[in-house]
Design an enzyme around this catalytic site. Structure first.
Site, PDB file in Angstrom:
ATOM      1  N   SER A  19      46.903  28.773  47.289  1.00  0.00           N
ATOM      2  CA  SER A  19      46.421  28.353  45.970  1.00  0.00           C
ATOM      3  C   SER A  19      47.011  27.025  45.504  1.00  0.00           C
ATOM      4  CB  SER A  19      46.691  29.450  44.938  1.00  0.00           C
ATOM      5  OG  SER A  19      45.892  30.579  45.199  1.00  0.00           O
ATOM      6  N   LYS A  68      47.101  42.205  39.767  1.00  0.00           N
ATOM      7  CA  LYS A  68      45.762  42.055  39.186  1.00  0.00           C
ATOM      8  C   LYS A  68      45.417  43.125  38.150  1.00  0.00           C
ATOM      9  CE  LYS A  68      43.785  39.598  43.139  1.00  0.00           C
ATOM     10  NZ  LYS A  68      42.662  39.521  44.106  1.00  0.00           N
ATOM     11  N   ASP A 105      37.069  36.357  41.742  1.00  0.00           N
ATOM     12  CA  ASP A 105      36.802  36.828  43.105  1.00  0.00           C
ATOM     13  C   ASP A 105      35.346  37.243  43.264  1.00  0.00           C
ATOM     14  OD1 ASP A 105      39.363  36.490  44.174  1.00  0.00           O
ATOM     15  OD2 ASP A 105      40.027  38.467  43.497  1.00  0.00           O
ATOM     16  N   GLY A 128      36.438  49.335  54.690  1.00  0.00           N
ATOM     17  CA  GLY A 128      37.642  49.433  53.893  1.00  0.00           C
ATOM     18  C   GLY A 128      37.363  49.861  52.466  1.00  0.00           C
ATOM     19  N   GLY A 130      40.028  49.239  49.712  1.00  0.00           N
ATOM     20  CA  GLY A 130      41.117  48.788  48.838  1.00  0.00           C
ATOM     21  C   GLY A 130      40.613  48.010  47.645  1.00  0.00           C
ATOM     22  N   GLY A 238      37.422  34.218  54.841  1.00  0.00           N
ATOM     23  CA  GLY A 238      38.302  34.335  53.691  1.00  0.00           C
ATOM     24  C   GLY A 238      38.590  33.017  53.004  1.00  0.00           C
TER      25      GLY A 238
END
Length: 275
Positions: A19, A68, A105, A128, A130, A238
């Protein structure tokens, strides 16, 4: 002259975060010489004290794991997008001192897919269950017109994903991780799993695959992404997600739009290549 505008990314671990590189590249391109962007190793226990200690020079924060969700009670307001998945990755400090939370996001995922020509799909698969998987479901609520099959390792995870689907208005169907090779036949596959988790699926990539969105950026390409590309399937990575969500953060924090997508992506690619 003092630095009038500060921003940073918080999380734990944070040392490998890209970032700062992305945001600083944006500041340089936009000529924002009085802006700084740093990183701070902050866990859940340290977060309230850190937030309380910020002065009026702060413009915004980026948040990564594990912050978050725990940031939410410390904010004055939270956007509908962030509320939908109970996850804030962006905080903007307004001129009147309010702390406003958002989630970039989800629109970042949508933008990354649209950049590759994926505007709508009839069905999708998520690997997944998560935190990133719930954001993926929120993005699919916008672009997927039919069912989403989630491949999970436990009944509890399956129940969570089904619950997110109900909240987000997505028809989520649950399948056991042992059947994950079936996911690869979906027109859009979103892999939200940790490094190495999908390596064993690489040999099952079909001859004419759809689009793979693998949210990892290091190591890159993943074994699955490399196999997908070898079969001429479209791959979104990503770094694409990271850059698109950072573009939205820069625009919100600085009030300057559009943020310089190409310069930010180039900076990210150079940083990864140097690691």
């Amino acid at each position: 002259m003092t630095h009038a505008h500060r921003a940073a990314v918080l999380g734990s671990p944070i040392a490998h975060s890209l970032s700062p590189i992305l945001h600083r590249a944006a500041y340089a391109e936009l000529g924002l010489t009085d802006w700084t962007y740093d990183r701070f190793e902050i866990d859940e226990q340290a977060l309230p004290g850190f937030i309380a200690g910020l002065d009026s020079s702060w413009a915004g924060l980026s948040l990564t794991m594990p912050l978050k969700r725990v940031i939410i009670p410390l904010l004055d307001s939270v956007s509908e997008t962030a509320s939908s998945v109970e996850a804030v990755n962006t905080v903007v400090f307004t001129r009147d001192g309010r702390r406003v939370g958002d989630n970039t996001d989800i629109p970042g995922m949508i933008a990354a897919l649209r950049e590759r020509g994926v505007d709508t799909v009839e069905s999708a698969a998520v690997l997944g269950a998560g935190a990133t998987a719930s954001s993926a479901l929120a993005a699919l609520a916008v672009i997927c017109t039919g069912p989403v099959t989630a491949y999970v390792r436990s009944r509890e995870r399956g129940d969570e994903m089904r619950g997110w689907g109900e909240r987000l208005g997505v028809d989520v169907r649950i399948s056991d991780w042992a059947q994950a090779k079936q996911a690869l036949h979906a027109p859009l596959v979103i892999a939200t799993t940790p490094a190495g988790a999908t390596d064993a699926l690489a040999g099952a990539v079909p001859d004419a695959p759809g689009t793979l969105f693998d949210v990892l950026y290091e190591p890159w390409p993943t074994v699955l992404a490399a196999a997908w590309a070898a079969h001429n399937g479209a791959v979104v990575g990503g770094l694409d997600l990271l850059v698109h969500q950072a573009v939205l953060q820069v625009e919100q924090m600085t009030g300057r739009s559009p943020a310089p997508l190409a310069a930010m992506r180039n900076a990210g690619e150079e940083a990864l290549a140097a690691r």
